[in-house]
Design an enzyme around this catalytic site. Structure first.
Site, PDB file in Angstrom:
ATOM      1  N   LYS A 170       5.338  25.118  10.605  1.00 30.85           N
ATOM      2  CA  LYS A 170       6.471  24.197  10.455  1.00 30.85           C
ATOM      3  C   LYS A 170       6.542  23.185  11.602  1.00 30.85           C
ATOM      4  O   LYS A 170       6.766  21.987  11.381  1.00 30.85           O
ATOM      5  CB  LYS A 170       7.773  24.993  10.381  1.00 30.85           C
ATOM      6  CG  LYS A 170       7.933  25.817   9.101  1.00 30.85           C
ATOM      7  CD  LYS A 170       9.202  26.642   9.143  1.00 30.85           C
ATOM      8  CE  LYS A 170       9.372  27.466   7.868  1.00 30.85           C
ATOM      9  NZ  LYS A 170      10.575  28.312   7.879  1.00 30.85           N
ATOM     10  N   GLY A 198     -10.693  32.255   2.547  1.00 31.65           N
ATOM     11  CA  GLY A 198     -11.307  31.152   3.268  1.00 31.65           C
ATOM     12  C   GLY A 198     -10.974  31.074   4.738  1.00 31.65           C
ATOM     13  O   GLY A 198     -11.266  30.067   5.378  1.00 31.65           O
ATOM     14  N   SER A 242      14.960  30.204   4.794  1.00 32.10           N
ATOM     15  CA  SER A 242      14.862  29.485   6.070  1.00 32.10           C
ATOM     16  C   SER A 242      15.640  28.170   6.085  1.00 32.10           C
ATOM     17  O   SER A 242      15.705  27.528   7.129  1.00 32.10           O
ATOM     18  CB  SER A 242      13.393  29.204   6.396  1.00 32.10           C
ATOM     19  OG  SER A 242      12.811  28.406   5.386  1.00 32.10           O
TER      20      SER A 242
END
Length: 978
Positions: free
Chosen positions: A910, A534, A867
């Site tokens: 983020k 998409g 992370s």
């Protein structure tokens, strides 16, 4: 007193008399045996049957199965409905249903089968049957004889293809028609075949003639099928053998069956079939079918005469030139010089039947091949195959194979290309086209503009090389040739031309070197767009073709399991055909299109069908694809001018050698800001138009769009976002339609508010985390990027301690990497507890008398990745020191045992999520400095981004007022690389 009023039905009797009860008086009477048997024979042969008029030119005989079209046949539908309504079971067996099939009258015959025109044209093939629609037939249109048939079923699926399948059982004669609407019903007399006496010489002779003529007819059909002007029908050797065995095994008692069978096989007129149907005596029937067979055999023999040609050469070997020229101009003799046979000759040499029509087809193929401008190697193969085709009999199977091969060669664009009109405004037009079709995707747009710029420079280089080749060619031409051409042109007044009789000149070493350099220049890149579904990979390839002005073709590789689908089948196989690449070139018709290789990561692996991914190596290798060989064509095809754009969702399933041949461009997915722009520019106008609204009927603000993006979708692309926007537009379409129907349009509001979304789309599926307003020790704000949707958000990391013996408990559906990250953080804190002022003794264990519990909220969502190492370390220090971390500070980064902060991915997503959640300050690894440059302006202006390389650098930024003993204990802030 008549026997017809008997109440009982006795069987056939042999006793002298039979006592039966009479209806009138109730008394018994004795009836003679012969009279009683004749009466019951007549009762058994008389029946009332529903009749089906057969279409014109169709006659059903006993023992023959035929199909009756049901289109526009309301009478057949009414007949079957009546039979099924009277059946004893809900679904009766079709084989138990019997009907009468009656043909239509002929204008040449009376209704009882007698000829009206004795001297008519009996050989006329076109039937003279009255052309009456069988569904609208009347009583006078029906033939007096018909066939009792058993219904065996209905064939066909669609409305116009339905056929009623019937099988003939026995003849009958119509006695009286009792009903004509909605379908025919009549009282008929069934015909029972009488036993044939073995001493009947006439019938035995006719039966012998029938068997002999039947076998002759089959043999003639088999032989004449090999001749150029044979009959249309042909028989295979197996079928011919079975027919002969069927005919031989019939005895004289089955003479009527064989007569009906041969009537159905032989090519005869409608009148002949009607006369045979009406011939109830066996003798009459045999006479009529013998006459038909004799005429059919004579017709085949007359149309299949064999002509022989004898050529004699005079002894003096002198041929009149005028006669020779006349023979050459004769179209029937024109092909003799090439070893062909004239039309009509028997094909002992394999070239019989090569008429003018076949010669025209060969000429047309040759013209098409000339127009295709084949390469020298392809032209050589085409000439060889054309000569084979001209010498070959069209009846041979190899003829069609060669013809299909030559047609494929003529359809392949060997040298035809789309001209690239690269003017001064080309780059600006292409940039505008890409920006109009797609928002963002700067990397791929930059790469395509680079390709356009390089292509523009290539054109100039190629023009210079062509001028050099032309100069070398002119310099290498013989001077005598130039003088001769000049003299010829002076005499005729035309421009000098190259003589076709001269042998082609060999290329000089300088020419070969220049051509090799030109071939190196004419190479198109092979791009691989990798990204989640998409994100616009397929539509981007279409935009590239539009920007370049080239033809576009999409090849779906998902699920391809056979190597032959890529390379084609070899010509030795039945129904061989070229592969997907060559078929794509045939479809676009040019040699430099844009090919989209969709879903290349889903190509099948090695199996017994071959390895399709290995077959793609030659297609996508810039050093090899200029000589790509398809198995069917078997001639090198130049694919170096084709711009290949492949798409994939992941690189894991692509073989390393194939991946090495492509230039990979990552499409990481759209951020929330990009999705908002895409929705405003493309999706909302598209859905408004799709749902029959106008732009002024729907108004969605940026806040509403962002709430749809964050609350109802979590994806990399925009497909679900488009569906949700479509749902909103449909809801507004319902409101607008109701307002217009009730004349309350002034009360209609096109504005969509955030409160309306819950009614239109339901409850929000995803909730966003917001930064905490209060802080407490052990709680740190981390950053997370969702792998399923390329969206970012904040994630709270909570750590609590309690009395214990050093146990660590982890909850929140954490993955293995995240658990290891907690262990690394705890190890670093324990090893640096003295420097952090957590203990007074360097040898003291801070976990000796306590246990900790690490938890990440949203426990139903799986979490993994390294992370959160920096956040875990800071949370442990905060818990052990009893100092809270400011709630508006978030952090991300992997931590090593040395305390070094390592880089992580998803920085763009983020930080967008952190800005949306209300975070003011973000700590990032030092090595993620390159990712900060790609951030949108809204993010860089709304967040304070600080880069750290070590945990000791991060602590003063979190607690600026704290004093750390490590500052006096020798940490320099520089890590050794040794």
């Amino acid at each position: 007193m008549s026997p017809q009023i008997c109440r009982t039905r006795p069987d056939r009797v042999n006793n002298p008399g039979k006592m039966v009860l009479l209806e009138t008086s109730g008394a018994f009477a004795t009836i003679p045996n012969s009279y009683l048997n004749q009466y019951w024979d007549r009762v058994n042969m008389s029946r009332t049957l529903p009749l089906i008029p057969l279409p014109s030119s169709l006659v059903l005989l006993p023992g023959v199965t035929t199909r009756i079209p049901l289109q526009n046949r309301s009478d057949v539908a009414a007949l079957l409905a009546n039979i099924y309504s009277k059946a004893s079971t809900p679904r009766p067996d079709p084989s138990t249903i019997t009907v009468g099939c009656v043909p239509l009258n002929s204008s040449y015959l009376s209704s009882d089968g007698k000829q009206l025109i004795e001297n008519g044209d009996k050989d006329k093939k076109k039937s003279a049957t009255i052309q009456t629609d069988p569904g609208m037939a009347r009583k006078p249109d029906l033939f007096q004889y018909g066939t009792l048939a058993r219904v065996t079923g209905v064939q066909g699926r669609r409305q116009g293809e339905l056929m009623l399948v019937v099988e003939g059982v026995s003849r009958f004669k119509i006695d009286k028609i009792t009903r004509d609407r909605p379908y025919f019903e009549a009282k008929v007399m069934l015909h029972q075949e009488a036993a044939i006496r073995t001493d009947d010489a006439e019938i035995a002779e006719l039966f012998g003639q029938l068997k002999q003529l039947s076998r002759e007819l089959i043999a003639l059909i088999r032989l004449s099928a090999l001749l150029p002007r044979g009959p249309n029908m042909s028989l295979s050797p197996i079928l011919a053998r079975r027919l002969e065995l069927y005919i031989v095994r019939k005895d004289m008692q089955e003479a009527g069956v064989l007569a009906d069978f041969m009537t159905n096989i032989v090519d005869c007129t409608q009148e002949d079939k009607l006369r045979i149907l009406s011939a109830l005596p066996i003798k009459d029937r045999l006479e009529r079918i013998v006459d038909v067979l004799q005429r059919s055999i004579g017709s085949i023999q007359g149309s299949s005469r064999i002509m022989s040609i004898t050529t004699t050469v005079p002894q003096n070997s002198v041929v009149d030139q005028e006669i020779l020229n006349r023979l050459r101009q004769d179209p029937q003799m024109r092909g003799l010089g090439n070893g062909q046979m004239p039309p009509g000759m028997g094909g002992a040499a394999g070239a019989g039947g090569q008429g003018e029509e076949e010669a025209n087809e060969v000429e047309e193929l040759k013209k098409r091949l000339d127009d295709a401008k084949l390469t020298p190697e392809a032209q050589k193969v085409a000439d060889r195959e054309l000569k084979r085709l001209a010498k070959m009999n069209p009846a041979q199977a190899e003829h069609q194979v060669i013809r299909n091969y030559l047609e494929n060669l003529s359809e392949i664009p060997w040298t035809k290309m789309t001209e690239d009109n690269l003017d001064a405004a080309t780059l600006s037009k292409a940039r505008q086209q890409l920006d109009d079709d797609h928002y963002g995707l700067d990397k791929i747009k930059k790469r395509l503009l680079e390709y356009l710029a390089v292509l523009k420079l290539k054109q100039a280089v190629n023009l210079d090389l062509e001028r050099q080749i032309h100069a070398i060619t002119e310099a290498a031409r013989p001077k005598e040739e130039l003088h001769e051409e000049a003299d010829t042109s002076a005499e005729e007044g035309v421009a000098p031309t190259t003589k076709t009789e001269l042998k082609p000149r060999e290329q000089t070493p300088e020419e070969v070197k220049i051509l090799k350099h030109k071939k190196m220049v004419d190479k198109s890149p092979i791009l691989l767009l990798v990204g989640p579904p998409g994100t616009g990979k397929t539509s981007l390839a279409k935009s590239v073709a539009t920007a370049l002005g080239r033809e576009f073709h999409r090849i779906s590789l998902g699920g391809v399991r056979d190597e032959a689908e890529i390379r084609g089948h070899r010509r030795t196989y039945v129904a061989a055909m070229p592969g997907l690449i060559v078929n794509g070139l045939k479809k676009v018709g040019v040699a430099n299109p844009v090919f989209l290789l969709d879903e290349i990561d889903k190509v099948g692996t090695s199996s017994h069908h071959g390895d399709p991914s290995a077959a793609m190596l030659e297609v996508l290798d810039p050093e090899q694809n200029h000589t790509f060989v398809d198995h069917y064509v078997n001639i090198p095809i130049d694919l170096s001018k084709v711009l290949f754009i492949a798409t994939a969702n992941t690189l894991d399933t692509i073989p390393a050698p194939l991946l090495d041949r492509m230039e990979t461009i990552q499409l990481s997915g759209y951020t929330t800001i990009e999705k908002r722009q895409i929705a405003t520019r493309h999706l909302i106008p598209k859905q408004i138009t799709t749902n029959g609204l106008r732009p002024e009927n729907v108004d969605m603000t940026d806040d509403v769009i962002e709430r749809v993006i964050t609350g109802y979708t979590r994806e990399s692309g925009v497909r679900n976002l488009e569906r949700e926007i479509g749902s909103v537009c449909r809801s507004k379409a319902v409101q607008y339609a109701e307002a217009r129907d009730t004349n309350t349009l002034p009360a209609y509001t096109p504005v969509v508010t955030a409160d309306d979304l819950e009614d239109m789309l339901g409850i929000e599926r995803f909730e966003e985390e917001l930064a905490a307003r209060t802080a407490q020790p052990g709680v740190v704000t981390g950053l997370v990027a969702y792998s399923s949707g390329m969206q970012g958000s904040i994630l709270f990391i909570e750590i609590a301690d309690m009395p214990g013996s050093g146990r660590v408990q982890l909850t929140g559906k954490l993955g293995d990497v995240l658990k290891e990250s907690v262990e690394v953080a705890l190890t670093w804190v324990k090893s640096h507890a003295y420097e952090l002022a957590l203990t007074h003794d360097p040898n003291e264990d801070i976990m000796k008398s306590r246990s900790i519990h690490v938890h990440c909220p949203s426990g139903a969502i799986p979490k993994d990745g390294p992370s959160a190492g920096l956040a875990h370390t800071v949370a442990l220090i905060s818990l052990f020191l009893g100092k809270s971390v400011p709630p508006n500070i978030a952090m991300t980064g992997e931590v090593a045992l040395r305390g070094k902060v390592m880089p992580v991915g998803g920085i763009k997503e983020k930080l967008i999520g952190a800005l949306r959640a209300g975070v003011k300050k973000v700590l990032l690894p030092q090595q993620n400095r390159k990712d900060v440059k790609d951030l949108p302006m809204e993010v860089t202006e709304g967040l304070e981004i600080v880069l750290v390389g070590h945990i000791w650098e991060a602590l003063p930024l979190i607690w600026p007022d704290a004093q750390w003993p490590s500052q006096q204990r020798g940490w320099s802030g520089v890590d050794s690389r040794l």
